[in-house]
Design a protein around this motif. Structure first.
Motif, PDB file in Angstrom:
ATOM      1  N   PRO A 277       0.831  -1.206   0.000  1.00 46.59           N
ATOM      2  CA  PRO A 277       0.000   0.000   0.000  1.00 46.59           C
ATOM      3  C   PRO A 277       0.870   1.262   0.000  1.00 46.59           C
ATOM      4  N   LEU A 278       0.400   2.289  -0.697  1.00 49.17           N
ATOM      5  CA  LEU A 278       1.114   3.571  -0.727  1.00 49.17           C
ATOM      6  C   LEU A 278       0.163   4.645  -0.232  1.00 49.17           C
ATOM      7  N   VAL A 279       0.598   5.387   0.790  1.00 49.17           N
ATOM      8  CA  VAL A 279      -0.244   6.456   1.327  1.00 49.17           C
ATOM      9  C   VAL A 279       0.499   7.779   1.153  1.00 49.17           C
ATOM     10  N   PRO A 280      -0.031   8.676   0.292  1.00 49.60           N
ATOM     11  CA  PRO A 280       0.649   9.953   0.106  1.00 49.60           C
ATOM     12  C   PRO A 280       0.457  10.840   1.331  1.00 49.60           C
ATOM     13  N   MET A 281       1.510  11.528   1.750  1.00 51.83           N
ATOM     14  CA  MET A 281       1.423  12.392   2.933  1.00 51.83           C
ATOM     15  C   MET A 281       2.534  13.418   2.898  1.00 51.83           C
ATOM     16  N   ARG A 282       2.375  14.433   3.744  1.00 53.05           N
ATOM     17  CA  ARG A 282       3.432  15.420   3.908  1.00 53.05           C
ATOM     18  C   ARG A 282       3.700  15.587   5.393  1.00 53.05           C
TER      19      ARG A 282
ATOM     20  N   GLU B 289       6.720  15.382  -0.788  1.00 54.49           N
ATOM     21  CA  GLU B 289       5.585  14.514  -0.565  1.00 54.49           C
ATOM     22  C   GLU B 289       6.121  13.109  -0.322  1.00 54.49           C
ATOM     23  N   TYR B 290       5.649  12.495   0.748  1.00 50.67           N
ATOM     24  CA  TYR B 290       6.064  11.128   1.060  1.00 50.67           C
ATOM     25  C   TYR B 290       4.998  10.170   0.595  1.00 50.67           C
ATOM     26  N   ARG B 291       5.450   9.084  -0.011  1.00 48.56           N
ATOM     27  CA  ARG B 291       4.518   8.013  -0.331  1.00 48.56           C
ATOM     28  C   ARG B 291       4.928   6.866   0.570  1.00 48.56           C
ATOM     29  N   SER B 292       4.267   6.790   1.712  1.00 43.92           N
ATOM     30  CA  SER B 292       4.692   5.864   2.755  1.00 43.92           C
ATOM     31  C   SER B 292       3.863   4.590   2.705  1.00 43.92           C
ATOM     32  N   THR B 293       4.341   3.586   3.425  1.00 40.24           N
ATOM     33  CA  THR B 293       3.601   2.342   3.486  1.00 40.24           C
ATOM     34  C   THR B 293       3.483   1.913   4.938  1.00 40.24           C
ATOM     35  N   TYR B 294       2.750   0.833   5.163  1.00 39.55           N
ATOM     36  CA  TYR B 294       2.669   0.256   6.508  1.00 39.55           C
ATOM     37  C   TYR B 294       2.795  -1.247   6.357  1.00 39.55           C
ATOM     38  N   ARG B 295       3.550  -1.864   7.241  1.00 39.49           N
ATOM     39  CA  ARG B 295       3.674  -3.320   7.215  1.00 39.49           C
ATOM     40  C   ARG B 295       4.254  -3.811   8.531  1.00 39.49           C
ATOM     41  N   ASP B 296       4.162  -5.117   8.762  1.00 42.08           N
ATOM     42  CA  ASP B 296       4.616  -5.643  10.044  1.00 42.08           C
ATOM     43  C   ASP B 296       6.038  -6.199   9.999  1.00 42.08           C
ATOM     44  N   THR B 297       6.583  -6.431   8.780  1.00 37.84           N
ATOM     45  CA  THR B 297       7.916  -7.033   8.731  1.00 37.84           C
ATOM     46  C   THR B 297       8.893  -6.162   7.927  1.00 37.84           C
ATOM     47  N   LEU B 298      10.175  -6.413   8.165  1.00 37.12           N
ATOM     48  CA  LEU B 298      11.221  -5.757   7.376  1.00 37.12           C
ATOM     49  C   LEU B 298      11.357  -6.498   6.049  1.00 37.12           C
TER      50      LEU B 298
END
Lengths: 868, 222
Positions: free
Chosen positions: A562-567, A599-608
């Motif tokens: 998933p990609l979540v755009p944010m600043r 602008e950051y396109r961040s993600t979320y996940r549980d593992t490296l």
């Protein structure tokens, strides 16, 4: 003073016996001067071209750029600027009916998949939707001519020719972008500010902005670049306006570009590249200087008797010194003049070597400045390098004309001039490097690097030579021993030749190693079975059907990212926009950087993932669950954390589509960006962003390019907004781009190698008579021609191999350093090509050696012994 | 014309001091011809070198035409040689890159006189008028030494140093060269210092000193 006329006359007469040798020394200088004249001249030509085409580079006087649609605030600013221009133009009624050429031109740029239904070809392209009279300056050349104007009204597209060839399409085809269809009416030949190589990564497609909405491609998460172009009235200063409006535009995250700022930037890039090449060229000249020094050193030894006689006849030490100095000056001057001719020729060739990487059309013409600089540098290098060995002639005793029963060699008492000459030599190298680099720091660094490089090469050459001498097996065949022993003969120039030849090989080998290792990172055909098809801009509601599609095609399915755009809204309570304003006012306490503004396109996940590792703090556990009211943990990438000046425990509040999301940094990661896979500056723990507006990225792999192509086409048909990149194609494109730049550097580095070969031939010429006599003596003693050839071959094979060995060993060290510390990736040596390089070097030196020894085969013993 | 007092020369040889000349005192009046004879290693060449100001002695002084050599710098001694001294060497020592004429011109040119006239005359005088443009390698040994003679006299020296001038020549060629040298010497009234181990040649000089192990063991007028 009678001394100079005598010195000049004597210097000239003295050349009679050694014109061939002097010519070679001139050659060694001329190569370096040629490289300098060519590179510096061409750099000046580029700067002229940038100056000339400056207006066309931007296509307007001022432009505003943003990643978001302009706010009403910004639109207001644009209006006021245009009205201002209009009022200057004598149009003061409001609203003013602006003539067509004074309307605002705009472009909206984004990446999308282009699809040609007729050929079913698909390709990721850079779309540019044009509105208004773009460009104001410069013209767009198209094929057929005039297509640009006609295409601004209809549903037509002008495309890069590479797109047509990639998709097997032609002018007249229909091109699909998202849900809209366009008629391809022409191809781009030249557009202002164009760098040919840009289109390799993503061919460009220009469409009229009025049909932009029809494509339905500007949905959520699309990365779009909005730019508005303004034309100012004469008398308005773009840079003044830019600095006036910049403080208002910065908080809006709008960048303002002017012709001047564009020019400065381009100038800087091109000049830096030119200067870098210039430093490589300077290296060739310095090697030539080294060859001169080495030859003069031997020459002085050979001339001892003649000099002693001159001293007996009443010549002062100064007169003798001036005699030989005049020769060095002549070598420098004539060599430099030859170099100018060579340089101008090469300068004419450079546009061919550098085409595709230049954004401007360069008119090549000789540069007076470059020529004067080249000649001055050449004369100076030849003289200063000759000075040290030449100073010794002052100590040649007239006694040498008699017999010298108790002395051998030239007595060199402590001589302050020698120290001065050494200091002068060092200072000259530093000075020339600073001139060529254009600034103190780089010049000093380069001079330092030359110093270290030469010292290390020298040490290695001396060490290896000694090792060969010491470990040469006594039982080795006679011919081989005889050949190798020639490397240690009195007055040998082995070390200088190894140094001169070796440096060229060193440059080429280092370049090769760095290129190889850099490109190796981008290999997708390696055994790791990395994904080679990247699919992105997938909307959440498309994800499932898209994954079905991948499965149906029989391709491996990777986890969707998933990609979540944010600043960034604030860092430790400090709002970023105020920080930005702070920087504008010179407030050093709160400085806003690219890391604050981007602008950051961040993600979320549980593992490296395997391209990253935690270097500070701790990664959350795999079964992490966010408690209610808990601040969400985030892991930052090391460089971003450094620029933001934050670490574990610091707090960042993010602006996620207008909603403030506080976070706490719980770990810092190091990321290997060189691995071509999705990596992130900020990774969030699961539990908070799942409901935020987002899109997905996924990957798959297909070894067969046909399968990849077919699958990309199916995606383009079924999910017009989804983009996919064939990473193999990207790899090939990068190979080409890097190859172009490397070719330019290699081209200049080759000058060092040529200088090295000339120094080798020069060294041979210096010892020619001695060799001839020995060869003939051997013949007299019964050696066959074949045996003599073998001796010569043994000597030169050893010389070539030693040079190459020294150079390659050092280049492995240098390459390792560059790859590990600059490119930050793992280093692998490919043995085969390096071995081939060493073998090539050996063959080359053998050919040069045998060619230079041909007199030995021709001369009869009597001829040579008579000449004694 | 030339004199020396307590001339001693010591070299370091293999770390140990080696005395090559011991306490030589000598006076040579203007116009005299002096032969220095002795076996190899007796110090003949060293003495010649010191007398001509080609080297500095470890002890003692040399006066050349009234000039105390120790008072002169290296360059001043070179100039003195250019003006007052001529040399003839055993190995001829012509400069290989210069023609016969140019070799003879060198001492003149060093003084800023570039006229080729005197050099041509001298070469004609030694019988090489037709060899002006030949390089040393194109001349026989005797011819080379005759060019060297012309060169030695080109600057009208007050004193001529000859170091084994016939050492590299066969007897008859050597004889011709010596005859020529003696003639030129007489014509110009030059003082001659002749180093040789050829007794016959030494006999041509009016006075002979004999060196052994760095010391004068005899000094006799012929």
């Amino acid at each position: 003073m009678t001394s100079w006329p005598f010195a000049l006359r004597m210097g000239w007469r003295e050349t009679r016996a050694s014109r061939r040798r002097l010519l070679l020394l001139m050659g060694a200088i001329s190569i370096g001067v040629g490289a300098l004249v060519a590179i510096n001249g061409f750099t000046e030509n580029m700067a002229d071209a940038v100056e000339r085409e400056a207006r066309a580079l931007l296509g307007a006087d001022v432009s505003l750029v943003s990643r978001r649609p302009f706010s009403s605030n910004v639109e207001g600013l644009i209006d006021s600027l245009t009205q201002h221009a209009a009022s200057l133009a004598g149009c003061d009624t409001s609203p003013c009916a602006l003539p067509a050429d004074r309307r605002i031109a705009r472009t909206t740029e984004f990446d999308a998949m282009a699809y040609i239904p007729r050929t079913t070809g698909t390709r990721l392209v850079q779309v540019s939707a044009i509105e208004g009279p773009f460009p104001y300056y410069g013209t767009v050349e198209t094929d057929p001519a005039g297509a640009w104007d006609s295409a601004r009204t209809g549903r037509s597209a002008i495309v890069d020719p590479t797109l047509l060839s990639a998709l097997d399409a032609r002018v007249g085809d229909t091109l699909a972008l998202g849900e809209a269809r366009f008629l391809v009416t022409g191809t781009i030949i030249h557009i202002p500010g164009d760098v040919g190589i840009q289109s390799v990564l993503g061919p460009r497609v220009f469409i009229p902005a009025m049909y932009l909405d029809d494509t339905k491609l500007l949905g959520f998460g699309a990365r779009v670049r909005y730019e508005a172009f303004l034309k100012l009235e004469p008398g308005m200063d773009a840079d003044e306006i830019a600095s006036e409006y910049r403080p208002q535009l910065r908080p809006e995250r709008v960048r303002i570009r002017t012709i001047q700022s564009e020019r400065r930037q381009l100038d800087r890039t091109l000049t830096q590249f030119g200067r870098f090449l210039g430093l490589v060229a300077l290296m060739a000249l310095l090697l030539g200087g080294l060859g001169v020094a080495s030859a003069v050193h031997v020459f002085v030894k050979q001339k001892r008797e003649s000099i002693a006689v001159l001293r007996c006849l009443g010549a002062t030490a100064g007169t003798v010194f001036r005699t030989y100095l005049s020769q060095a000056l002549a070598i420098g001057l004539v060599g430099s003049l030859l170099g100018v001719g060579l340089g101008i020729t090469v300068q004419l060739l450079l546009p061919t070597v550098l085409r595709d990487v230049l954004p401007v059309d360069v008119n090549v013409r000789p540069s007076v400045k470059a020529i004067v600089l080249g000649v001055t540098t050449g004369v100076w290098v030849a003289s200063i390098f000759a000075l040290l060995p030449l100073l010794k002639v002052r100590h040649i005793s007239p006694l040498g004309a008699l017999r010298e029963p108790f002395e051998t060699g030239i007595r060199t008492p402590r001589d302050r001039y020698r120290w001065l000459a050494r200091a002068g030599l060092g200072a000259s190298v530093v000075f020339l490097a600073i001139i060529q680099a254009g600034n103190w720091l780089q010049g000093l660094a380069f001079a330092g690097a030359i110093g270290v490089g030469i010292t290390v090469l020298w040490g290695a050459a001396v060490g290896l030579t000694k090792a060969v001498r010491r470990w040469l097996p006594a039982r080795a065949p006679y011919l081989m021993r005889q050949g190798l022993a020639n490397l240690f003969r009195p007055a040998n120039q082995t070390v200088a030749v190894i140094l001169a030849l070796g440096f060229g090989v060193f440059l080429l080998s280092t370049l090769f190693l760095v290129q190889q290792n850099f490109l190796r990172q981008l290999r997708f055909d390696s055994v790791e079975r990395r994904p080679n098809l990247l699919i992105f801009d997938v909307q959440p509601d498309q994800l499932e059907s898209l994954q079905d599609e991948i499965r149906t095609a029989g391709l491996p399915l990777a986890q969707a990212v998933p990609l979540v755009p944010m600043r960034i809204e604030s860092v430790n309570g400090e709002p970023v926009l105020r920080a930005a304003a702070g920087q504008e006012e010179g407030d050093s306490a709160a400085s806003a950087t690219w890391a604050h503004r981007r602008e950051y396109r961040s993600t979320y996940r549980d593992t490296l993932v395997d391209s990253e590792r935690v270097i500070a703090g701790e990664w959350w556990s795999e079964d992490f669950e966010l408690e209610a009211d808990e601040v969400i943990p985030v892991s930052l990438e090391r460089d971003v954390a450094e620029v933001l000046k934050v670490g574990v425990g610091d707090e960042i509040v993010w602006d996620v589509q207008g909603i403030s999301v506080p976070s706490i940094i719980t770990s810092v990661r190091e990321v290997d960006w060189a691995q071509f896979q999705p990596n992130f500056f900020a990774v969030f723990a699961p539990g908070a962003l799942e409901q935020a507006p987002q899109m997905f990225l996924t990957q798959t792999r297909a070894d067969d390019p046909v399968v990849r192509g077919t699958f990309q086409r199916r995606l383009a048909e079924q999910f017009p907004n989804v983009s996919s990149i064939d990473l193999m194609a990207v790899q090939q494109a990068l190979d080409r781009i890097i190859g172009r730049v490397v070719a330019a550097v290699r081209f200049v580095a080759a000058f060092s190698l040529i200088t090295g070969i000339i120094v080798l031939v020069g060294a041979l010429a210096t010892s020619r008579f001695q060799r001839l006599r020995e060869g003939v003596l051997l013949k007299t003693l019964g050696a066959t021609r074949r045996q003599i050839v073998r001796i010569v071959l043994a000597e030169y094979a050893a010389l070539g191999l030693l040079s190459a060995a020294v150079a390659i060993v050092l280049s492995i060290v240098a390459g390792w350093g560059l790859v590990t510390f600059v490119f930050e990736t793992s280093f692998v040596v490919s043995v085969g090509p390096l071995a081939a390089l060493a073998a090539g070097m050996a063959v080359l030196t053998m050919v040069v050696g045998v060619w230079n020894s041909r007199a030995i085969f021709r001369a009869t013993p009597l001829q040579v012994l008579r000449a004694e | 014309m030339l004199s020396c007092e307590s001339l001693t020369q010591t070299y370091l040889s293999g770390g140990k001091p080696l005395t090559v000349l011991k306490d030589i005192t000598l006076t040579v009046p203007a116009g005299e011809a002096l032969a220095v004879v002795g076996p190899s290693g007796s110090g003949k060449s060293t003495l010649l070198g010191l007398l001509a100001g080609l080297d500095r002695p470890s002890a003692g002084v040399v006066y050349l035409d009234g000039q105390r050599m120790a008072d002169l710098s290296e360059d001043e001694r070179a100039k003195l040689r250019g003006e007052k001294v001529g040399f003839v060497f055993q190995t001829f020592q012509l400069i290989p890159t210069l023609t016969a004429l140019e070799n003879v011109q060198v001492p003149l040119e060093l003084r800023g006189e570039s006229s080729a006239g005197r050099a041509q005359d001298l070469l004609a005088r030694v019988g090489l008028a037709d060899r002006l443009d030949h390089y040393p390698s194109q001349l026989s040994g005797g011819e080379q030494q005759r060019v060297a003679l012309a060169r030695a006299f080109s600057n009208r020296p007050k004193i001529l140093f000859a170091d084994e001038p016939t050492g590299n020549l066969d007897a008859s060629t050597g004889g011709t060269v010596i005859d020529l040298m003696m003639e030129l010497n007489r014509e110009s009234g030059t003082t001659l210092i002749l180093v040789t181990h050829d007794p016959e040649l030494a006999n041509r000089a009016r006075r002979t000193i004999r060196l052994h192990d760095g010391a004068i063991i005899s000094d006799s007028d012929a």
